[in-house]
Design an enzyme around this catalytic site. Sequence first.
Site, mmCIF file in Angstrom:
data_model
loop_
_atom_site.group_PDB
_atom_site.id
_atom_site.type_symbol
_atom_site.label_atom_id
_atom_site.label_comp_id
_atom_site.label_asym_id
_atom_site.label_seq_id
_atom_site.Cartn_x
_atom_site.Cartn_y
_atom_site.Cartn_z
ATOM 1 N N ARG A 30 52.890 41.739 39.520
ATOM 2 C CA ARG A 30 53.476 40.650 40.308
ATOM 3 C C ARG A 30 54.378 39.777 39.443
ATOM 4 O O ARG A 30 55.419 39.302 39.895
ATOM 5 C CB ARG A 30 52.379 39.807 40.959
ATOM 6 N N CYS A 72 49.882 30.313 37.883
ATOM 7 C CA CYS A 72 49.377 31.588 38.403
ATOM 8 C C CYS A 72 49.907 31.731 39.830
ATOM 9 O O CYS A 72 51.042 31.347 40.093
ATOM 10 C CB CYS A 72 47.847 31.631 38.349
#
Length: 291
Positions: A176, A236
């Site tokens: 990702r 994150c």
Amino acid sequence: MESLVSTEWLAGELAAGDLRVVDASSHLPMAGRDARAEFEEAHIPGAVFMDLSSLVDPASPVPAALPKPEMFASRMQKLGIGDGSRIVLYDDSDVKTSARAWFMFTLYGAQHVAILDGGLGKWRAEGRPLECDCKDYRERHFTAWQQDGKVRSKAEMIANVTSGKDQVVDARDAGRFSGEVPDFRPGVPSGHIPGSCNLPFYELYDRDGTFKSKADLAAIFNEAGIDLSQPVTTTCGGGVTAACIAFALHLLGKDDDVALYDGSWSEWAIDPETPKATGPGRKKREPAPQP
């Protein structure tokens, strides 16, 4: 009390009157798990359920934003956690949510807070006692005040892209982060904040869920290109596993110049005005451009 305690230590302290054991489990939607139901089925004796997923500021534009100090204080008081309590946090989550709880407690001024190393998984594996009864504690006074400089806003992160003042460490998986793997949330592209380093949070843990040794943690940060002598902001997907990075830095004695970007990628990615990058990211810290 140390910031990271063992299952053996906790087993010997369960009867202490000033100890509060807190289940901080919370799960991603795709996990298909109900943290409260699992707590009611089995938990460490005397533990209370934090309900971490509901501790958010509903008025904030940031998805799952940190709660206001007064909201946090009210929840803790109802759980019987007071100013003098020693607090041990644990979870049974794939995303190690006790670190997010630790960040909240320390952000709001709690002085005696620890994470149970290995969490509920290690406690179970060792055959230690569990109970299903939910204990009610007498309400106690919890004073909450917010430390300055520990939470970064989107505006501050945008400014940092140019200044490079803080090293930005992203705790998501490499797929990702690089943009090679789609984000699991609809409408959220993958990629990262320009100039970020990638350090997937799970690299901080051994196979039994305990944190790696301090020497190993230092080596992991070094390999990721992070200079421990310089300021760090962690990020994150939604502000949860970023706290794992912050806690690992705490274990290495680095606290004063560590902050967390609470909006993280879930806020950054959906803003068409924020710059985005793909690829492996920065592996070596570069000096900030001179004015």
